[in-house]
Structure formats: C-alpha cells, structure tokens
Design an enzyme around this catalytic site. Structure first.
Site, short mmCIF file in Angstrom:
data_model
loop_
_atom_site.label_atom_id
_atom_site.label_comp_id
_atom_site.label_asym_id
_atom_site.label_seq_id
_atom_site.Cartn_x
_atom_site.Cartn_y
_atom_site.Cartn_z
N SER A 157 0.83 -1.20 0.00
CA SER A 157 0.00 0.00 0.00
C SER A 157 0.87 1.26 0.00
O SER A 157 1.78 1.37 -0.82
CB SER A 157 -0.93 -0.04 1.22
N ASP A 324 -8.85 -6.59 -4.35
CA ASP A 324 -8.48 -5.28 -3.81
C ASP A 324 -9.13 -4.20 -4.70
O ASP A 324 -8.77 -4.05 -5.86
CB ASP A 324 -6.94 -5.15 -3.84
N HIS A 357 -7.98 -5.26 0.00
CA HIS A 357 -6.71 -4.58 0.14
C HIS A 357 -5.88 -5.17 1.30
O HIS A 357 -4.67 -5.24 1.24
CB HIS A 357 -6.97 -3.09 0.39
#
Lengths: 384, 205
Positions: A157, A324, A357
C-alpha cells in the site's frame, strides 16, 4: 500472553531511537530543524552490509513490524506474517529495518511531539510530509546504520509507494523493490475517501483546529469514523459477506428497531474504530492521508510514469490482489507497464484472494510463495 | 539446470543472440532462462498459473502473471524481436487474433502446437470413434484446456488468410525431436509443429 513465543517469530524486540540535528528540508518548502526516528531491526547485518532490507509501513502502521515488544503483547507486529525466520523476509538471512515515518504517532517526531520552538505539541503546526520526505529521512537513517545500499525496499500500500520512490530517488541505493497492493498515484475515488475521512476528523467538535492536545481532549468520534470508513475500503464485498453476512449481533435473534448495533458488521466497525482511537493520533491520520494524496512520481515528468521510472536500476516485484478495490490489479499493472517501457527487470503476480486490500497482510499461499521465492533470489544475489 | 525439452531446444536454435523475446505461456520459464544463459537474450514471460509464476521467479525469469485471452495490450508495437508461444495456441480463446497480436508486438512470431492431423490421431478417431488422445494430448474431451486444436494444414491456411508469412517450419516426432525427413507428409507424420513467421509483405499493424 506469558506463553512461549512461536518458533518462527523474531521474538522479543526493543524499539531503538535515532536523533537527527541537521535540518531536513521538506517538499512543502518548510523544514524540520531536528527530529528523532524510532525504528526496529530484526536479524543481523552481514560483514559486507549487503543484506539489509527496509520495510516501509502503510497508513496506520508503525516501526513495530514483527515480533513482540513484551511477553504480555496480545499480538505481534503488523507484518509478522511475512517477517521472521523462514518467512518470506527471512530474518536468518536479512537484516530488516522498519521505522515509524515522520509525522507518525508511535515515537518518531510528529504532530503529537513537542515543538522545540514553543514547548507545546506541534499539533496542526507540524509540516505536511510527503513520501519523498519519508524516503529522504529513511536514507539518513540508513547512513546512520552504515547501510549504503538496500538489498530490497519492501512495502504494501503506502509502503509500496515508498519502495517505488526509493528506487526513483536513490537508484544506487536500492537493488530490489517489492511493491505490493500499491498504485502509481491515487485515483479521484481514493482521494475522495481520504477527504471524507479528513472531514470526519476536522468537523469533530473536539478537534479544536488540531490543538486538541492542549485542550486535553481527543476528536474521538471523528477519528473513529475515519477509521470505520477506511476499514470498509480495506475489505472486499466478498470478505465482508463471508465474515459477517447479515448476521445479527451475538445473542440477538430479532431487530430492536433502533440505532444500536443490530448487525455484526456494525459492531465490528465500531470496535475497530474504538480500538484505533486508543493508539492513533488524529493529526497523524490527516497527514498520512495527505501524503497518500500527494504521491505522484510521474507529476514531475509531465505525467509520464515511464519517464519517472526511467532512472530506476532496481529489479521489481509487483504484487496485486484480485479483490483489492482500493488499489486494484489494474493500478499495479500501470506500474508494471511503465517499467516495461524502460526494459526494467520486473515480475508481476496477481494473487487470487478474497481479502481485499488487507490481503497484503495475510498469509495467502500463492502470495507467500512468490514473495518468498523472490526474496530468496534477492538473498542469492546479495550474498545473504 | 536440467536439460531443455527437445522441442524448446529447436525453438531456442531459431532465436538469434542478444535479441528481445516475449514468451507467451512461458510455464516455469525454462526456455527464457536457457536463452538468457546461452544467448544473452532479454525479455519477459507471461504465465497465468500461480505455481508456474513462482517457478519463473525461482528461475530468475521476469514473469508477468497474465491471461493471454486479455491480449498483449501491456506491450507496445514492435517492442520485441520474437514473440514465442509454445504449446499454448490451442488453449487460447482467440488464436487467430492472438497471432495478430504476436506480430503487432514482435518482429517475428514462433509457435508450436500439437498437430491434430497426425496419423495416430486420425486412426484413433476413425477406429475407436472417440476423441483422440495421445502423449501430447492426454486430456479427455471434457476437461481438456485445448479448445482450439488444429492441423498443420489448418494453421497454414490461417496464415495465408491473415497474410502471415511462414519463414520456417519444423515437425517433431513423439519424442519431440525433429523428424529426419520432415518435408514428407508433415500433416500425417508430424506430431508437433513448429513455425517461425512474420507479417506478410504489405500487411499493416
């Protein structure tokens, strides 16, 4: 806890501190006169200093990536699934460094630290920091630790964005970049979610324009809302369905027809929000979301990501997860495509996963296999 | 490293040193690794199977997990010297379109596929009345990934229709080694077909 630590854990770890007296110029035009950074290390730096791996944390992460700070800890560090003896980032081979980023709230200088000029907490006066600023501060930490070049810079991320930035800003100091569940820049939708989170915090009556610490209060409701919102974007529709469905809260078999928690998912989100408020600072949350919004390495290259990545010499592993929707595989492919334009060494795995995610934090077989295999290759290349 | 499969060796022999290769359905990356090591070739492999993706990484091959049925849109026109596809043509959804994609991205294409015109398969169907199976085609009709099987004659007809110029053809026997007299009745005697081809004169991308 008071039970024996798992064999594949890095065990008990103690955070360390580094003080910096040279001013750090920041992208926003201001600078930090002096600051401290808190970090943890796992494993041993080899004699050639070639086996160091930098792990970069995401929005709400910290320097505590693996192991336990005390035997009473309920949970290990945030990426314990991937860092430890025999794990993808194998601490028997690598020397792993993870620091809390500037602006953070886990010990590194940030909005809740005391401003040496005023003797009061920085609060809203803490300068805006960017991914580029973090990378520069991490480079200074690397200098301090005697690490000229990282075997790999790794992150998921926002952490993956730091790995990208490292490979652009310090091509000579990064041999491999592992960019997981990331994007080359935020979409309008991503920024929109961040803005709602920020407004939730800033409109809390207890926010006091960011000077809540001096007032002795916390914008609890706003921060909780921000986290609840964020949490929805970390999970997939499928993951929420599997985890909660429409189950009513435990012990209930009918609706109350009021605004108390009726469904499990509501209870879960409120719990996550409440827990977050206990150990996270609202001003830090604001800063981190801004750093995400501002991240855009292509911007200085007329929006040409290939040009931005042209100077990269690191080999890349890019990983994305099918469910995601915050940073979907198509966003990772943008990174891959730009690397292909420059004939860079890059491998890309699109991992089938329902976890959304959050999958980057989870022990998923294909993910762990490709990650471990790649890190094994890194170790061979750097003689770790 | 273990020895290269004989059919891949034939493909490797067609590839000039210091070129750029894209390998579609690259499996565990053996061919690319062999080319890196012996011919200083650079390039990438595309592979859909997660296990194979990890194997490619182990083989130090740049691999991109990709579904070939989505095409080669990640790649620019003329960005490779060769686009190779071994034993995969028959398993993709739009083989004719993918051949075009190969020649958009690459200067030359190389494909290999099991020849459905081989005499054993013809006999199998004629005598048993059942979908043929062989060493190269060991799946039953209901679980085979091979949805677009073709013969040597079929392939050459498609090339003709699409203005694809065949530069070289090789047919292999059941041990995947070149047949000594591969010009004789290839569509009957060849078990696996290999082709090297390019855009025909006058064709545009």
């Amino acid at each position: 806890m008071a039970k024996p630590l798992p064999a594949d854990s890095v065990g008990l770890v103690e955070p360390q501190r580094a003080y910096f007296e040279d001013a750090l110029p920041l992208d926003c035009g201001r600078s930090l006169a002096r600051y401290e950074m808190v970090y943890e290390t796992y494993g041993t730096l080899n004699a050639e200093r070639s086996n160091a791996v930098l792990v970069c944390h995401a929005l709400s992460g910290s320097h505590h990536a693996a192991g336990y700070n005390s035997l009473d800890d309920r949970k290990p560090g945030w990426w314990d699934a991937c860092i430890g003896p025999g794990k993808p980032i194998d601490t028997d081979r690598f020397f792993v460094v993870c620091c809390n980023n500037l602006g953070g709230c886990h010990g590194t200088t940030g909005p809740s630290s005391v401003n040496p000029e005023t003797g009061q907490p920085y609060g809203p006066d803490f300068p805006m920091v960017t991914v580029g600023d973090w990378v520069r501060s991490q480079a200074r930490l690397a200098d301090r630790l005697g690490i000229d070049s990282w075997a790999a810079v790794v992150g998921g991320s926002l952490g993956g964005m730091q790995a990208m930035q490292w490979s652009i800003d310090f091509p000579d100091r990064v041999r491999h970049a592992v960019v997981i569940a990331a994007a080359p820049r935020l979409s309008a939708q991503n920024i929109a979610f961040n803005e709602v989170a920020r407004q939730a915090i800033r409109s809390d009556p207890e926010f006091h324009d960011g000077r809540y610490q001096s007032e002795g209060v916390i914008p609890r409701r706003g921060l909780m809302l921000a986290r609840m919102l964020g949490h929805i974007t970390y999970l997939s529709d499928e993951a929420m369905r599997a985890k909660f469905g429409r189950d009513l809260r435990k012990g209930k078999d009918d609706f109350n027809f009021n605004y108390d928690v009726e469904f499990e998912v509501e209870g879960y989100l409120r719990y996550q929000g409440r827990r977050f408020v206990e150990n996270f600072d609202a001003n830090t949350y604001l800063l981190m979301t801004k750093a995400l919004d501002y991240f855009d390495p292509a911007a200085q290259f007329r929006d040409d990501l290939s040009a931005a990545l042209d100077r990269v010499t690191a080999s890349y592993l890019v990983v994305a997860f099918t469910s995601d929707w915050r940073f979907p595989p198509s966003r990772s492919r943008e990174i891959v495509r730009a690397l292909l334009d420059g004939n860079k060494n890059v491998s890309f795995a699109e991992v089938e996963a329902d976890e959304g995610h959050d999958a980057f934090l989870k022990p998923i077989a294909h993910y762990q296999s490709v990650f471990a295999t790649y890190m094994d290759r890194v170790a061979l290349r750097v003689g770790a | 490293m273990s020895e290269l499969r004989p059919d891949l060796q034939v493909v490797a022999d067609w590839i000039l040193p210091n070129t750029r290769v894209l390998d579609l359905g690259c499996g565990d990356g053996s061919l690319l690794r062999h080319l890196f090591e012996t011919r200083r070739v650079t390039g990438y492999g595309l592979e859909i199977d997660p296990f194979n993706v990890s194997e490619c990484v182990r083989n130090q091959v740049n691999v991109l997990q990709t579904d070939l049925d989505q095409g080669l849109s990640d790649f620019d026109d003329n960005s490779f010297d060769y686009v190779v596809m071994t034993q995969t043509l028959q398993a993709v959804r739009y083989p004719d379109w993918l051949l075009g994609e190969m020649l958009r991205v690459g200067r030359e294409g190389i494909v290999t596929f099991p020849n459905f015109g081989h005499w054993r398969l013809r006999l199998y169907l004629a005598l048993r009345g059942r979908m043929p199976m062989s060493g190269a085609l060991h799946h039953t009709w209901y679980n085979t990934p091979n949805i677009h099987l073709c013969t040597i004659r079929d392939f050459e007809e498609l090339c003709e229709k699409r203005n694809i110029e065949i530069l070289e053809r090789q047919v292999l026997d059941h041990t995947l080694r070149p047949r000594r007299r591969s010009g004789v009745l290839p569509n009957i005697l060849g078990e696996v077909a290999l082709y090297r081809f390019q855009r025909g004169a006058g064709s545009i991308l």
